[in-house]
Design a protein around this motif. Structure first.
Motif, PDB file in Angstrom:
ATOM      1  N   GLY A  81       0.791  -1.218   0.000  1.00 19.35           N
ATOM      2  CA  GLY A  81       0.000   0.000   0.000  1.00 19.35           C
ATOM      3  C   GLY A  81       0.822   1.266   0.000  1.00 19.35           C
ATOM      4  N   ASN A 118     -11.910  -4.598   1.087  1.00 16.92           N
ATOM      5  CA  ASN A 118     -10.747  -3.778   0.766  1.00 16.92           C
ATOM      6  C   ASN A 118     -11.017  -2.889  -0.444  1.00 16.92           C
ATOM      7  OD1 ASN A 118      -7.800  -3.315   1.372  1.00 16.92           O
ATOM      8  ND2 ASN A 118      -7.653  -3.886  -0.770  1.00 16.92           N
ATOM      9  N   SER A 119     -11.694  -3.447  -1.441  1.00 14.29           N
ATOM     10  CA  SER A 119     -12.024  -2.691  -2.641  1.00 14.29           C
ATOM     11  C   SER A 119     -13.025  -1.574  -2.337  1.00 14.29           C
ATOM     12  CB  SER A 119     -12.594  -3.632  -3.709  1.00 14.29           C
ATOM     13  OG  SER A 119     -12.883  -2.943  -4.899  1.00 14.29           O
ATOM     14  N   PRO A 125     -11.272  -9.907  -0.921  1.00 13.61           N
ATOM     15  CA  PRO A 125     -10.839  -8.531  -1.125  1.00 13.61           C
ATOM     16  C   PRO A 125     -11.982  -7.541  -1.356  1.00 13.61           C
ATOM     17  CG  PRO A 125     -10.688  -9.695  -3.186  1.00 13.61           C
ATOM     18  CD  PRO A 125     -11.214 -10.694  -2.176  1.00 13.61           C
ATOM     19  N   LYS A 138     -11.227   1.301  -0.339  1.00 13.29           N
ATOM     20  CA  LYS A 138     -10.064   1.913  -0.988  1.00 13.29           C
ATOM     21  C   LYS A 138     -10.298   3.368  -1.388  1.00 13.29           C
ATOM     22  CE  LYS A 138      -6.737   1.125  -4.743  1.00 13.29           C
ATOM     23  NZ  LYS A 138      -6.347   0.210  -5.851  1.00 13.29           N
ATOM     24  N   ASP A 142      -9.408  -7.335  -6.975  1.00 10.24           N
ATOM     25  CA  ASP A 142      -7.977  -7.179  -6.695  1.00 10.24           C
ATOM     26  C   ASP A 142      -7.165  -7.676  -7.876  1.00 10.24           C
ATOM     27  OD1 ASP A 142      -8.419  -9.863  -6.466  1.00 10.24           O
ATOM     28  OD2 ASP A 142      -7.384 -10.116  -4.540  1.00 10.24           O
ATOM     29  N   GLU A 143      -5.851  -7.546  -7.769  1.00 12.07           N
ATOM     30  CA  GLU A 143      -4.957  -7.973  -8.840  1.00 12.07           C
ATOM     31  C   GLU A 143      -4.959  -9.500  -8.963  1.00 12.07           C
ATOM     32  OE1 GLU A 143      -3.348  -6.082 -10.959  1.00 12.07           O
ATOM     33  OE2 GLU A 143      -3.829  -4.145 -10.024  1.00 12.07           O
ATOM     34  N   TYR A 158      -0.699  -5.296  -3.638  1.00  7.04           N
ATOM     35  CA  TYR A 158      -1.656  -4.410  -4.302  1.00  7.04           C
ATOM     36  C   TYR A 158      -1.104  -3.831  -5.608  1.00  7.04           C
ATOM     37  CZ  TYR A 158      -3.818  -4.543   0.348  1.00  7.04           C
ATOM     38  OH  TYR A 158      -4.381  -4.950   1.538  1.00  7.04           O
ATOM     39  N   SER A 178     -10.129  -4.124   5.364  1.00 11.82           N
ATOM     40  CA  SER A 178      -9.851  -5.019   4.240  1.00 11.82           C
ATOM     41  C   SER A 178     -10.719  -6.262   4.199  1.00 11.82           C
ATOM     42  CB  SER A 178      -8.380  -5.456   4.271  1.00 11.82           C
ATOM     43  OG  SER A 178      -8.166  -6.394   5.318  1.00 11.82           O
TER      44      SER A 178
END
Length: 332
Positions: free
Chosen positions: A19, A303-304, A300, A307, A111-112, A43, A276
């Motif tokens: 982050g 978290n998304s 996630p 953000k 997320d990735e 991230y 998160s």
């Protein structure tokens, strides 16, 4: 192989802090000092992993590590009920409006892609890959070893140490006590915290004959030279520290975050899922209580959703709703 092959001058790992805090500058400065620095890449996009690794290599020729979050095969964000996600967004709307935050992303995967990140790590070819939230998929372990990359897993209890050693193997283990700041490395995202202190977990691992040759890294509540000496005397080969380096000049920690960390001699922390969806220790904020009044969405997704709120706080130069991972000055 073992981390001993890296010939560190200092038995210290500066924790990967995803982050922003784990900047290339902090990683390089750590490695130049004789310790081991880590890029917190959980991230980051694959291209960012490549570019930041290149930045590190421009600053140091020393070996460094990269950290990723393991995928959770038991959770599919594509099938998670959209109406529950919508309710989660509605709960956040008052906070988003207050901060002038953008609308959060409601589309999976949130997320990735881990496997694309992993391919980028292989291309970057760090000396070490560490991972959290489970065991590395066996094919990934094999491919990393083919590149000569050392592997470090993280465990919060001895059952997790056993799982790490049985699934493709590891070269070292981070033994994360409940005092640790940031995300808890618990494998099962639905499981309660094992709640084992760092010194107790280290003692359990040291006293297990099958792990006598495993490189052991103590993490959690370690902030001073006395803490380091105690861990090493108890059988740790090295220690991992994160909070102690968040306010360093080289760290990518935001200005509001640094101010909050340095503001009080008695900073209080606790463990929450509020930011998160995963258990994590951070400085206490009223936002934690607000989110915990109802069930929090899993990582996630949570978290998304949070953000944009955290990004808006940064833009407004306030830590009011930021996730301030770390441990207190006087942890209990």
């Amino acid at each position: 192989m073992s981390l001993s092959t890296l010939r560190l001058r200092v038995p210290l790992i500066v924790a990967p802090m995803a982050g922003g805090p784990s900047s290339p500058q902090l990683v390089a400065a750590t490695c130049e000092s004789g310790a081991l620095g880590f890029l917190g890449a959980a991230y980051l996009s694959p291209s960012q992993i490549i570019h930041q690794s290149e930045d590190i290599r421009r600053l140091t020729e020393k070996p460094f590590g990269i950290n990723l979050f393991c995928p959770n095969p038991a959770f599919d964000p594509h099938t998670f009920p959209k109406e529950i996600i919508q309710r989660g967004k509605e709960r956040l709307e008052p906070f988003l409006r207050e901060m002038g935050a953008a609308t959060p992303n409601l589309d999976p995967p949130f997320d990735e892609d881990f496997y694309r990140q992993f391919d980028a790590v292989l291309e970057a070819r760090p000396a070490v890959l560490s991972f959290v939230f489970g065991a590395l998929p066996e094919d990934c372990s094999r491919r990393a070893r083919e590149k000569g990359i050392l592997l470090i897993g993280k465990a919060t209890c001895m059952e997790e140490v056993d799982k790490l050693s049985q699934s493709g193997g590891i070269d070292a283990v981070v033994l994360q006590g409940v005092e640790a700041g940031g995300h808890r490395g618990i494998f099962d995202h639905k499981a309660p915290d094992p709640n084992i202190k760092t010194h107790d977990l280290l003692n359990q691992c040291v006293s297990s004959p099958q792990y006598k040759d495993l490189y052991k890294i103590a993490a959690g509540g370690i902030m001073s030279a006395e803490d380091i000496r105690r861990a090493l005397e108890s059988g740790a080969d090295a220690v991992q520290m994160g909070t102690a380096f968040l306010a360093c000049e080289e760290a990518g920690t935001s200005a509001p975050y640094k101010r909050a960390l340095l503001a009080s001699e008695e900073r209080k922390t606790r463990i929450t899922r509020a930011y998160s969806g995963r258990l994590a220790r951070g400085l206490i904020r009223p936002f934690m209580d607000e989110m915990e009044k109802e069930e929090i969405l899993p990582f996630p997704i949570q978290n998304s959703l949070t953000k944009p709120l955290r990004a808006a706080c940064l833009k407004n130069d306030t830590d009011k709703y930021m996730s301030l991972s770390g441990l207190g000055r006087r942890e209990t």
